[in-house]
Design a protein around this motif. Structure first.
Motif, PDB file in Angstrom:
ATOM      1  N   GLY A  81       0.780  -1.230   0.000  1.00 18.11           N
ATOM      2  CA  GLY A  81       0.000   0.000   0.000  1.00 18.11           C
ATOM      3  C   GLY A  81       0.812   1.281   0.000  1.00 18.11           C
ATOM      4  N   ASN A  82       2.126   1.190  -0.009  1.00 22.10           N
ATOM      5  CA  ASN A  82       2.995   2.372  -0.037  1.00 22.10           C
ATOM      6  C   ASN A  82       3.649   2.492  -1.411  1.00 22.10           C
ATOM      7  OD1 ASN A  82       2.665   3.143   2.743  1.00 22.10           O
ATOM      8  ND2 ASN A  82       3.913   1.353   3.250  1.00 22.10           N
ATOM      9  N   ALA A  83       3.693   3.707  -1.942  1.00 18.04           N
ATOM     10  CA  ALA A  83       4.311   3.953  -3.244  1.00 18.04           C
ATOM     11  C   ALA A  83       5.770   4.347  -3.063  1.00 18.04           C
ATOM     12  CB  ALA A  83       3.560   5.056  -3.978  1.00 18.04           C
ATOM     13  N   TYR A  84       6.605   3.852  -3.966  1.00 16.85           N
ATOM     14  CA  TYR A  84       8.040   4.150  -3.951  1.00 16.85           C
ATOM     15  C   TYR A  84       8.475   4.528  -5.360  1.00 16.85           C
ATOM     16  CZ  TYR A  84       7.782   1.723   0.489  1.00 16.85           C
ATOM     17  OH  TYR A  84       7.433   1.339   1.768  1.00 16.85           O
ATOM     18  N   LEU A  85       9.568   5.259  -5.447  1.00 13.87           N
ATOM     19  CA  LEU A  85      10.127   5.675  -6.735  1.00 13.87           C
ATOM     20  C   LEU A  85      11.584   5.246  -6.809  1.00 13.87           C
ATOM     21  CD1 LEU A  85      10.087   7.335  -9.407  1.00 13.87           C
ATOM     22  CD2 LEU A  85      10.763   9.307  -8.038  1.00 13.87           C
ATOM     23  N   ILE A  86      11.910   4.527  -7.872  1.00 14.34           N
ATOM     24  CA  ILE A  86      13.304   4.173  -8.133  1.00 14.34           C
ATOM     25  C   ILE A  86      13.923   5.401  -8.784  1.00 14.34           C
ATOM     26  CG2 ILE A  86      14.886   2.640  -9.347  1.00 14.34           C
ATOM     27  CD1 ILE A  86      12.493   0.576  -9.363  1.00 14.34           C
ATOM     28  N   PRO A  87      14.886   6.060  -8.120  1.00 14.65           N
ATOM     29  CA  PRO A  87      15.449   7.299  -8.661  1.00 14.65           C
ATOM     30  C   PRO A  87      16.122   7.095 -10.020  1.00 14.65           C
ATOM     31  CG  PRO A  87      16.250   6.876  -6.426  1.00 14.65           C
ATOM     32  CD  PRO A  87      15.512   5.664  -6.876  1.00 14.65           C
ATOM     33  N   ALA A  88      16.244   8.163 -10.760  1.00 16.75           N
ATOM     34  CA  ALA A  88      16.931   8.113 -12.057  1.00 16.75           C
ATOM     35  C   ALA A  88      18.445   8.248 -11.893  1.00 16.75           C
ATOM     36  CB  ALA A  88      16.405   9.212 -12.974  1.00 16.75           C
ATOM     37  N   GLU A  89      18.879   8.848 -10.786  1.00 19.32           N
ATOM     38  CA  GLU A  89      20.318   9.046 -10.535  1.00 19.32           C
ATOM     39  C   GLU A  89      20.645   8.591  -9.130  1.00 19.32           C
ATOM     40  OE1 GLU A  89      21.373  13.088 -11.297  1.00 19.32           O
ATOM     41  OE2 GLU A  89      20.648  13.014 -13.355  1.00 19.32           O
ATOM     42  N   PHE A  90      21.896   8.159  -8.959  1.00 21.96           N
ATOM     43  CA  PHE A  90      22.335   7.607  -7.684  1.00 21.96           C
ATOM     44  C   PHE A  90      23.680   8.192  -7.287  1.00 21.96           C
ATOM     45  CE2 PHE A  90      19.826   4.582 -10.050  1.00 21.96           C
ATOM     46  CZ  PHE A  90      18.836   4.269  -9.145  1.00 21.96           C
ATOM     47  N   SER A  91      23.918   8.267  -5.995  1.00 27.47           N
ATOM     48  CA  SER A  91      25.218   8.723  -5.502  1.00 27.47           C
ATOM     49  C   SER A  91      26.241   7.609  -5.717  1.00 27.47           C
ATOM     50  CB  SER A  91      25.130   9.064  -4.010  1.00 27.47           C
ATOM     51  OG  SER A  91      24.978   7.885  -3.243  1.00 27.47           O
TER      52      SER A  91
END
Length: 109
Positions: free
Chosen positions: A17-27
């Motif tokens: 029930g929780n939404a997450y976003l896989i980022p486009a850029e990473f450290s």
């Protein structure tokens, strides 16, 4: 077999029930951590050998940890209910759509 985890083209998905976003850029630290967690673990001659079920549990554990290290707000515990197939599906999407995370360009192991 569970259906694949639905991940939208921008990298959003839902777990428990929780939404997450896989980022486009990473450290650099996130890339390093992800790559280390995704490295195949070789069998150690003379060491402890794992049966297939133990190996699946170990693989799922590292897949959960790798996802949590790059996805803001995602906790390892949130992924514990996902079967191995859905975890692998998530990482296949990540490697295909976020190629800077994978040196090989495919899911290792």
């Amino acid at each position: 077999m569970a259906p694949p985890l639905a991940i939208s083209s921008d990298g959003t998905f839902e777990v428990e029930g929780n939404a997450y976003l896989i980022p486009a850029e990473f450290s650099a630290r996130e890339v390093y951590s992800y790559r280390r967690l995704m490295e195949p673990i070789p069998d150690i001659p003379g060491g402890t050998s794992l049966n297939p079920e133990q190996r699946r549990r170990q693989r799922a554990y590292f897949l959960r940890r790798a996802a949590a290290c790059i996805i803001p707000g995602l906790q390892v515990k949130s992924l514990e209910g996902l079967p191995l197939g859905q975890l692998q599906n998530m990482h296949e999407w990540i490697v295909a759509h976020r190629p800077d995370l994978s040196e090989a360009g495919h899911l290792p192991g």
